[in-house]
Design a protein around this motif. Structure first.
Motif, PDB file in Angstrom:
ATOM      1  N   ARG A 258     -30.050 -31.162  23.066  1.00 33.26           N
ATOM      2  CA  ARG A 258     -31.240 -30.539  23.998  1.00 33.26           C
ATOM      3  C   ARG A 258     -30.551 -30.008  25.007  1.00 33.26           C
ATOM      4  N   LEU A 259     -29.615 -30.691  25.536  1.00 31.54           N
ATOM      5  CA  LEU A 259     -28.818 -30.150  26.958  1.00 31.54           C
ATOM      6  C   LEU A 259     -28.029 -28.701  26.434  1.00 31.54           C
ATOM      7  N   LEU A 260     -27.608 -28.563  25.494  1.00 33.64           N
ATOM      8  CA  LEU A 260     -26.909 -27.131  24.956  1.00 33.64           C
ATOM      9  C   LEU A 260     -28.083 -26.305  24.991  1.00 33.64           C
ATOM     10  N   ALA A 261     -29.130 -26.558  24.187  1.00 35.44           N
ATOM     11  CA  ALA A 261     -30.164 -25.719  24.247  1.00 35.44           C
ATOM     12  C   ALA A 261     -30.675 -25.086  25.638  1.00 35.44           C
ATOM     13  N   GLU A 262     -30.368 -25.802  26.558  1.00 38.53           N
ATOM     14  CA  GLU A 262     -30.847 -25.484  27.897  1.00 38.53           C
ATOM     15  C   GLU A 262     -29.847 -24.715  28.532  1.00 38.53           C
ATOM     16  N   GLY A 263     -28.674 -24.428  27.811  1.00 40.02           N
ATOM     17  CA  GLY A 263     -27.660 -23.393  28.372  1.00 40.02           C
ATOM     18  C   GLY A 263     -26.638 -24.181  29.167  1.00 40.02           C
ATOM     19  N   ARG A 264     -26.539 -25.405  28.697  1.00 35.66           N
ATOM     20  CA  ARG A 264     -25.502 -26.390  29.621  1.00 35.66           C
ATOM     21  C   ARG A 264     -23.988 -25.720  29.010  1.00 35.66           C
ATOM     22  N   THR A 265     -22.771 -26.073  29.879  1.00 36.76           N
ATOM     23  CA  THR A 265     -21.787 -26.035  29.272  1.00 36.76           C
ATOM     24  C   THR A 265     -20.955 -27.260  28.810  1.00 36.76           C
ATOM     25  N   LEU A 266     -20.583 -27.389  27.770  1.00 38.30           N
ATOM     26  CA  LEU A 266     -20.036 -28.522  27.055  1.00 38.30           C
ATOM     27  C   LEU A 266     -18.412 -28.535  26.975  1.00 38.30           C
ATOM     28  N   VAL A 267     -17.707 -29.470  27.508  1.00 36.61           N
ATOM     29  CA  VAL A 267     -16.516 -29.852  27.084  1.00 36.61           C
ATOM     30  C   VAL A 267     -16.248 -31.309  26.453  1.00 36.61           C
TER      31      VAL A 267
END
Length: 247
Positions: free
Chosen positions: A195-204
């Motif tokens: 869900r957070l990635l679908a909002e455009g967050r950057t992930l490491v």
């Protein structure tokens, strides 16, 4: 496009046996002449990369190659001895999820404490309190007004994840969090990250789980003995990791 995370010549030095104290006799004999490099090592050195907003990056490598250290440098928990790390945005750190908890406080009090430390207002936490506690699970709900010293490690992790997952910060740092907890909790973790990635967050993401890495990440960084040796697709990074493991 301006990078949201940028490392240039990044390096950090640790000292083995940091707690060891010199005896008075040694101090008198050496009088400051002891080799200043004795016992020092560099878990990371000369690491450079740029991460753009919205990128999903997996960090792979064998144990002790600096993966978790890199996340702590990005989070600002550690300060580099060489080079620089620039982060343009607030960080939601899914690292040591029970860090910041006080055993003398209840789950409710710790929720407000940890949320406040990460910049969430009391009003925001009050409005989302039920949602956060419900996410943490039935055990935590029943014990929310009990001192966390009586919580299991799993309960602390679930409450910590529930709080951090509600941060609106654009950068998400994850260190093996999904390896903790039962299947139901892991499913919640996966759904929340998606869900957070679908909002455009950057992930490491730091993980040894190939399925997690290929599920969430398109880009991969492979660290070997503290050096960044591969910066490519996640498949390229995992191939380098697998090849090194066979040596």
């Amino acid at each position: 496009m301006t990078a949201i995370i940028e490392a240039a010549g990044l390096g950090i030095r640790f000292v083995r046996n940091r707690r060891r104290q010199l005896r008075l006799r040694e101090l008198l004999i050496h009088r400051g002449g002891r080799n200043s490099d004795a016992g020092q090592f560099w878990p990371l050195r000369d690491v450079s990369f740029r991460i753009q907003p919205g990128e999903t990056v997996g960090v792979v490598g064998r144990n002790g190659t600096g993966k978790s250290t890199l996340l702590r440098l990005i989070a600002g928990v550690l300060i580099p001895d060489e080079g620089r790390i620039r982060v343009r945005g607030e960080v939601a750190p899914l690292l040591e999820l029970s860090a910041g908890f006080s055993n003398d406080l209840t789950g409710r009090e710790n929720l407000y404490l940890v949320g406040g430390l990460h910049g969430l207002s009391t009003g925001y936490l009050r409005r989302h309190f039920d949602e956060i506690v419900s996410f943490a699970g039935e055990q935590v709900e029943r014990s929310i007004d009990t001192s966390v010293r009586h919580y299991s490690s799993g309960m602390k992790v679930r409450l910590g994840f529930a709080v951090i997952a509600h941060l609106p910060h654009p950068i998400l740092l994850v260190d093996e969090v999904t390896a903790v907890g039962d299947a139901e909790f892991r499913a919640k973790c996966y759904a929340t990250i998606e869900r957070l990635l679908a909002e455009g967050r950057t992930l490491v993401l730091v993980s040894h789980n190939e399925k997690d890495l290929t599920r969430f990440c398109r880009r991969g960084l492979y660290l070997d003995a503290g050096r960044l040796t591969v910066d490519g697709t996640i498949d390229e990074a995992l191939h380098a990791y697998a090849s090194a493991a066979q040596r």
